[in-house]
Design an enzyme around this catalytic site. Structure first.
Site, PDB file in Angstrom:
ATOM      1  NE  ARG A  18      -0.305   0.331   4.985  1.00  0.00           N
ATOM      2  CZ  ARG A  18      -0.854   0.631   6.166  1.00  0.00           C
ATOM      3  NH1 ARG A  18      -2.154   0.823   6.246  1.00  0.00           N
ATOM      4  NH2 ARG A  18      -0.101   0.735   7.243  1.00  0.00           N
ATOM      5  CG  ASP A  39       3.787  -5.287   2.868  1.00  0.00           C
ATOM      6  OD1 ASP A  39       3.565  -5.414   4.092  1.00  0.00           O
ATOM      7  OD2 ASP A  39       3.765  -4.192   2.282  1.00  0.00           O
ATOM      8  CG  ASP A  65       9.662  -9.577   9.732  1.00  0.00           C
ATOM      9  OD1 ASP A  65      10.215  -8.447   9.665  1.00  0.00           O
ATOM     10  OD2 ASP A  65       9.342 -10.105  10.809  1.00  0.00           O
ATOM     11  CG  ASN A  92       8.378   1.854   0.349  1.00  0.00           C
ATOM     12  OD1 ASN A  92       8.378   3.071   0.423  1.00  0.00           O
ATOM     13  ND2 ASN A  92       7.319   1.116   0.694  1.00  0.00           N
ATOM     14  CE1 TYR A 161      10.025   7.288   9.174  1.00  0.00           C
ATOM     15  CE2 TYR A 161      10.160   9.660   8.821  1.00  0.00           C
ATOM     16  CZ  TYR A 161       9.941   8.386   8.337  1.00  0.00           C
ATOM     17  OH  TYR A 161       9.630   8.217   6.997  1.00  0.00           O
ATOM     18  CE  LYS A 165      12.364   6.131   6.603  1.00  0.00           C
ATOM     19  NZ  LYS A 165      12.344   5.057   5.592  1.00  0.00           N
ATOM     20  CB  VAL A 196       3.264  11.535   0.327  1.00  0.00           C
ATOM     21  CG1 VAL A 196       2.223  11.089  -0.690  1.00  0.00           C
ATOM     22  CG2 VAL A 196       4.579  11.902  -0.371  1.00  0.00           C
ATOM     23  CB  THR A 198       0.382   7.727   2.323  1.00  0.00           C
ATOM     24  OG1 THR A 198       1.387   8.100   3.292  1.00  0.00           O
ATOM     25  CG2 THR A 198       0.948   7.900   0.918  1.00  0.00           C
TER      26      THR A 198
END
Length: 267
Positions: A18, A39, A65, A92, A161, A165, A196, A198
């Site tokens: 997704r 996924d 995983d 991703n 986070y 990253k 974004v 999402t």
């Protein structure tokens, strides 16, 4: 033939069930690549792969995983068996858990480290093993890691986070150097997506309200747009097209780079 044509290429996209991952898988398929989605969300991942096949693409699904070495080994082996090779890996899969530094939860940070850093590192590891000259795919290729604009700017409420990253950025550069020096023939780059809308992006905006940093999600989003010279949020297609570029021959002399796809927010 366009240098962005991926006809004949075989790709594995993690977290492709997704959101951004699904958009990246679709864009790769639209460019001509055969795509396998990896996924933990099996039902949703299979449905996304089915939709790609219905559009005329060659697509499949593997359970993956990203935090487990054995899961990666199995997923890559299945992908090569199903597609007949492997040329592109898009790392991703990621998680974002908001929180103030003063309230830092070690379990939340560990979870982000496992998925965002370890998961990406294992993805690079198994891409290298598959694509290098003595690997089962053996023809080189491209790895695209997904970092974040959070790695390039300070933003409140996402310290853990942002740290993970930022680690993806450094990992990308070291991996690119090792691949070049050892003759693997694999280019390694990363993308820094902006915000974004999402499910993850919407949750982030809501979290900023819960943490007391903005009065409303709309205000948080408005301030992000205000920090963005192009004056809008990102779209899934913006990020997906950047991945296609880095995976293509259009980027054939690019490795160890980070591409901001953030409307100028991080400059």
């Amino acid at each position: 033939m366009s240098v962005y044509d991926l006809t004949g290429r075989k790709a594995l996209v993690t977290g492709g069930a997704r959101g951004l991952g699904a958009g990246m898988a679709e864009a790769l398929a639209r460019a001509g690549a055969a795509v396998v989605i990896g996924d933990v969300q099996e039902e949703l991942g299979k449905a996304t792969a089915d939709a790609l096949r219905e559009s005329g693409a060659t697509a499949g699904f593997v359970s993956l995983d990203v935090t487990e070495d054995a899961s990666w080994e199995s997923a890559v082996s299945q992908t090569i068996a199903e597609l007949g090779g492997l040329d592109i890996v898009v790392n991703n899969a990621g998680v974002e858990i908001s929180g103030l530094v003063v309230d830092l939860d070690p379990a939340d940070v560990r979870r982000m480290l496992e998925v965002n850093v370890l998961g990406t590192a294992l993805g690079v590891k198994h891409a290298f093993r598959a694509m290098r000259p003595d690997g089962p795919a053996g023809s080189g290729g491209a790895v695209v890691n997904i970092s974040s604009v959070a790695a390039t700017i300070p933003f409140p409420g996402i310290a853990g986070y942002a740290a993970t990253k930022s680690a993806v950025d450094r990992l990308t550069r070291v991996a690119a150097l090792e691949s070049g020096k050892l003759g693997y023939g694999v280019r390694v780059n990363c993308v820094y997506p902006g915000l974004v809308p999402t499910d993850m992006g919407a949750k982030l905006a809501a979290d900023m309200v819960t943490l007391g940093l903005w009065p409303s999600a709309e205000a948080a989003v408005g301030d992000v747009i205000g920090l963005t010279p192009l004056g809008r949020l990102g779209e899934v297609a913006d990020m997906a097209d950047a991945v296609v570029f880095l995976a293509s021959d259009g980027a054939r002399f690019i490795t160890g780079a980070g591409l901001p796809v953030d409307g100028g927010m991080g400059m």
